[in-house]
Design a protein around this motif. Structure first.
Motif, PDB file in Angstrom:
ATOM      1  N   GLN A 164       1.268  -0.860  -0.191  1.00 45.86           N
ATOM      2  CA  GLN A 164       0.285  -0.138  -0.217  1.00 45.86           C
ATOM      3  C   GLN A 164       0.839   1.701   0.284  1.00 45.86           C
ATOM      4  N   ALA A 165       1.834   1.096   0.603  1.00 43.93           N
ATOM      5  CA  ALA A 165       2.719   2.376   1.087  1.00 43.93           C
ATOM      6  C   ALA A 165       3.631   2.974  -0.438  1.00 43.93           C
ATOM      7  N   ILE A 166       4.123   2.137  -0.856  1.00 45.48           N
ATOM      8  CA  ILE A 166       4.353   2.163  -2.411  1.00 45.48           C
ATOM      9  C   ILE A 166       3.926   2.007  -3.403  1.00 45.48           C
ATOM     10  N   ASN A 167       2.446   2.374  -3.081  1.00 49.67           N
ATOM     11  CA  ASN A 167       1.524   2.675  -4.683  1.00 49.67           C
ATOM     12  C   ASN A 167       0.984   3.969  -3.983  1.00 49.67           C
ATOM     13  N   GLN A 168       1.373   4.664  -2.468  1.00 50.25           N
ATOM     14  CA  GLN A 168       0.943   6.323  -2.785  1.00 50.25           C
ATOM     15  C   GLN A 168       1.507   7.514  -3.763  1.00 50.25           C
ATOM     16  N   TYR A 169       0.953   8.231  -3.405  1.00 58.12           N
ATOM     17  CA  TYR A 169       1.767   9.420  -4.915  1.00 58.12           C
ATOM     18  C   TYR A 169       2.823   9.653  -3.670  1.00 58.12           C
ATOM     19  N   ASN A 170       3.611  10.030  -2.665  1.00 63.92           N
ATOM     20  CA  ASN A 170       4.415   9.817  -1.685  1.00 63.92           C
ATOM     21  C   ASN A 170       4.579   8.915  -0.663  1.00 63.92           C
ATOM     22  N   ILE A 171       5.967   8.728  -0.357  1.00 58.13           N
ATOM     23  CA  ILE A 171       5.624   7.498   0.524  1.00 58.13           C
ATOM     24  C   ILE A 171       6.504   8.046   1.033  1.00 58.13           C
ATOM     25  N   ASP A 172       6.318   9.171   1.513  1.00 62.65           N
ATOM     26  CA  ASP A 172       6.700   9.984   3.368  1.00 62.65           C
ATOM     27  C   ASP A 172       5.368  10.165   3.726  1.00 62.65           C
ATOM     28  N   ASN A 173       4.387   8.918   4.087  1.00 65.88           N
ATOM     29  CA  ASN A 173       2.667   9.568   4.496  1.00 65.88           C
ATOM     30  C   ASN A 173       2.700   8.077   5.520  1.00 65.88           C
ATOM     31  N   LEU A 174       1.629   8.506   6.086  1.00 63.25           N
ATOM     32  CA  LEU A 174       0.966   7.574   7.528  1.00 63.25           C
ATOM     33  C   LEU A 174       1.133   5.678   7.390  1.00 63.25           C
ATOM     34  N   ILE A 175       0.725   5.476   6.135  1.00 65.84           N
ATOM     35  CA  ILE A 175       0.968   3.896   5.813  1.00 65.84           C
ATOM     36  C   ILE A 175       2.433   3.588   5.942  1.00 65.84           C
ATOM     37  N   THR A 176       3.029   4.523   5.411  1.00 66.24           N
ATOM     38  CA  THR A 176       4.952   4.104   5.219  1.00 66.24           C
ATOM     39  C   THR A 176       4.728   3.924   6.965  1.00 66.24           C
ATOM     40  N   LYS A 177       5.138   4.264   7.751  1.00 70.57           N
ATOM     41  CA  LYS A 177       4.686   5.142   9.089  1.00 70.57           C
ATOM     42  C   LYS A 177       4.195   4.333  10.318  1.00 70.57           C
ATOM     43  N   LYS A 178       3.157   2.979   9.669  1.00 70.65           N
ATOM     44  CA  LYS A 178       2.629   2.426  10.423  1.00 70.65           C
ATOM     45  C   LYS A 178       3.612   0.742  10.053  1.00 70.65           C
ATOM     46  N   CYS A 179       3.696   0.395   8.415  1.00 71.02           N
ATOM     47  CA  CYS A 179       4.681  -0.127   7.828  1.00 71.02           C
ATOM     48  C   CYS A 179       5.859  -0.044   8.513  1.00 71.02           C
ATOM     49  N   ILE A 180       6.738   0.686   8.722  1.00 71.45           N
ATOM     50  CA  ILE A 180       7.744   0.458   9.878  1.00 71.45           C
ATOM     51  C   ILE A 180       8.012  -0.035  10.880  1.00 71.45           C
ATOM     52  N   GLY A 181       6.223   1.183  11.853  1.00 72.40           N
ATOM     53  CA  GLY A 181       6.122   0.260  12.577  1.00 72.40           C
ATOM     54  C   GLY A 181       6.328  -1.096  12.672  1.00 72.40           C
ATOM     55  N   ALA A 182       5.502  -1.682  12.028  1.00 74.44           N
ATOM     56  CA  ALA A 182       4.966  -3.332  12.118  1.00 74.44           C
ATOM     57  C   ALA A 182       6.541  -4.125  11.712  1.00 74.44           C
ATOM     58  N   CYS A 183       7.478  -3.985  10.839  1.00 74.83           N
ATOM     59  CA  CYS A 183       8.667  -4.378  10.659  1.00 74.83           C
ATOM     60  C   CYS A 183       9.104  -4.003  12.062  1.00 74.83           C
ATOM     61  N   LEU A 184       9.418  -3.105  12.397  1.00 68.18           N
ATOM     62  CA  LEU A 184      10.237  -2.971  13.749  1.00 68.18           C
ATOM     63  C   LEU A 184       9.764  -4.181  14.633  1.00 68.18           C
ATOM     64  N   ASP A 185       8.737  -4.096  14.845  1.00 70.40           N
ATOM     65  CA  ASP A 185       7.966  -4.781  15.783  1.00 70.40           C
ATOM     66  C   ASP A 185       8.393  -6.559  15.312  1.00 70.40           C
ATOM     67  N   ASP A 186       8.162  -6.469  14.475  1.00 69.60           N
ATOM     68  CA  ASP A 186       9.162  -8.032  13.732  1.00 69.60           C
ATOM     69  C   ASP A 186      10.119  -8.324  13.833  1.00 69.60           C
ATOM     70  N   ILE A 187      10.923  -7.370  13.546  1.00 64.37           N
ATOM     71  CA  ILE A 187      12.555  -7.264  13.686  1.00 64.37           C
ATOM     72  C   ILE A 187      13.011  -7.425  15.114  1.00 64.37           C
ATOM     73  N   TYR A 188      12.262  -7.066  15.543  1.00 72.61           N
ATOM     74  CA  TYR A 188      12.599  -7.237  17.603  1.00 72.61           C
ATOM     75  C   TYR A 188      12.383  -8.718  17.736  1.00 72.61           C
ATOM     76  N   LEU A 189      11.582  -9.441  17.132  1.00 74.43           N
ATOM     77  CA  LEU A 189      11.565 -10.539  17.474  1.00 74.43           C
ATOM     78  C   LEU A 189      12.523 -11.644  17.039  1.00 74.43           C
ATOM     79  N   ALA A 190      13.551 -10.726  16.276  1.00 77.60           N
ATOM     80  CA  ALA A 190      14.405 -12.277  15.425  1.00 77.60           C
ATOM     81  C   ALA A 190      15.033 -12.942  16.011  1.00 77.60           C
ATOM     82  N   ASN A 191      15.789 -12.216  17.141  1.00 77.04           N
ATOM     83  CA  ASN A 191      16.808 -12.810  17.538  1.00 77.04           C
ATOM     84  C   ASN A 191      16.470 -14.029  18.595  1.00 77.04           C
ATOM     85  N   GLN A 192      14.347 -13.879  18.853  1.00 72.08           N
ATOM     86  CA  GLN A 192      14.144 -15.225  19.462  1.00 72.08           C
ATOM     87  C   GLN A 192      13.954 -15.999  18.317  1.00 72.08           C
TER      88      GLN A 192
END
Length: 180
Positions: A78-106
């Protein structure tokens, strides 16, 4: 069809006998076998009691990982198909990615324990949230963050990202881009 595709990734279904197809389905549906992958091929291995116990111990973590991976995937596209990449969806995606990456060590710990059952195949060969996050950081112009996440993915052993060169090649391109 899904069962055949997983079980016979390296063979054509048209060249297989009915008996072989029945055996693949039986193994796929069985609790005695586990379908494992190295990211490119699949095979069945005996699913031991010890491995079942390990999977039970990590089941919540694994479920959370796949939930966050799917959420990140949806938000990324959704984020990469927006006119401007700097948007709310991108921020939500970054948050979800960071939450998942937090689990990477486990998850790496889980993978290491799973490899004791078959060391040729890894249980988590692809950690796509690293890819999504790196791509978003690059598109946003945060090259240092993208480079850091590439190094983190490589250090954890999650360098397969569904691209030809993987995370290592992406890191090389980012470093070259940063020099310019």
């Amino acid at each position: 069809t899904v069962k055949f595709n997983f079980a016979m990734s390296n063979r054509k279904i048209a060249n297989t006998t009915i008996e072989e197809l029945k055996e693949y389905i039986k193994k796929y549906d069985s609790k005695d076998y586990n379908l494992i992958t190295d990211g490119r091929t699949y095979k069945f291995v005996e699913y031991t009691k010890e491995e079942q116990e390990l999977d039970r111990q990590y089941q919540d973590l694994i479920n959370k990982h796949w939930e966050l991976t799917e959420k990140s995937r949806e938000l990324y596209y959704q984020a990469i198909n927006q006119y401007n990449i700097d948007n709310l969806i991108t921020k939500k995606c970054i948050g979800a990615c960071l939450d998942d990456i937090y689990l990477a060590n486990q998850l790496k710990e889980y993978q290491t324990k799973k490899e004791k059952f078959d060391n040729k195949y890894s249980s988590l060969p692809n950690y796509s949230t690293f890819y999504f996050l790196i791509m978003l950081y690059e598109k946003l112009g945060f090259l240092d963050d993208a480079i850091y996440m590439c190094k983190e993915a490589i250090n954890l052993g999650f360098s397969i990202d569904n691209t030809k060169g993987g995370t290592s090649a992406r890191l090389a391109r980012l470093l070259k881009k940063k020099e310019k």
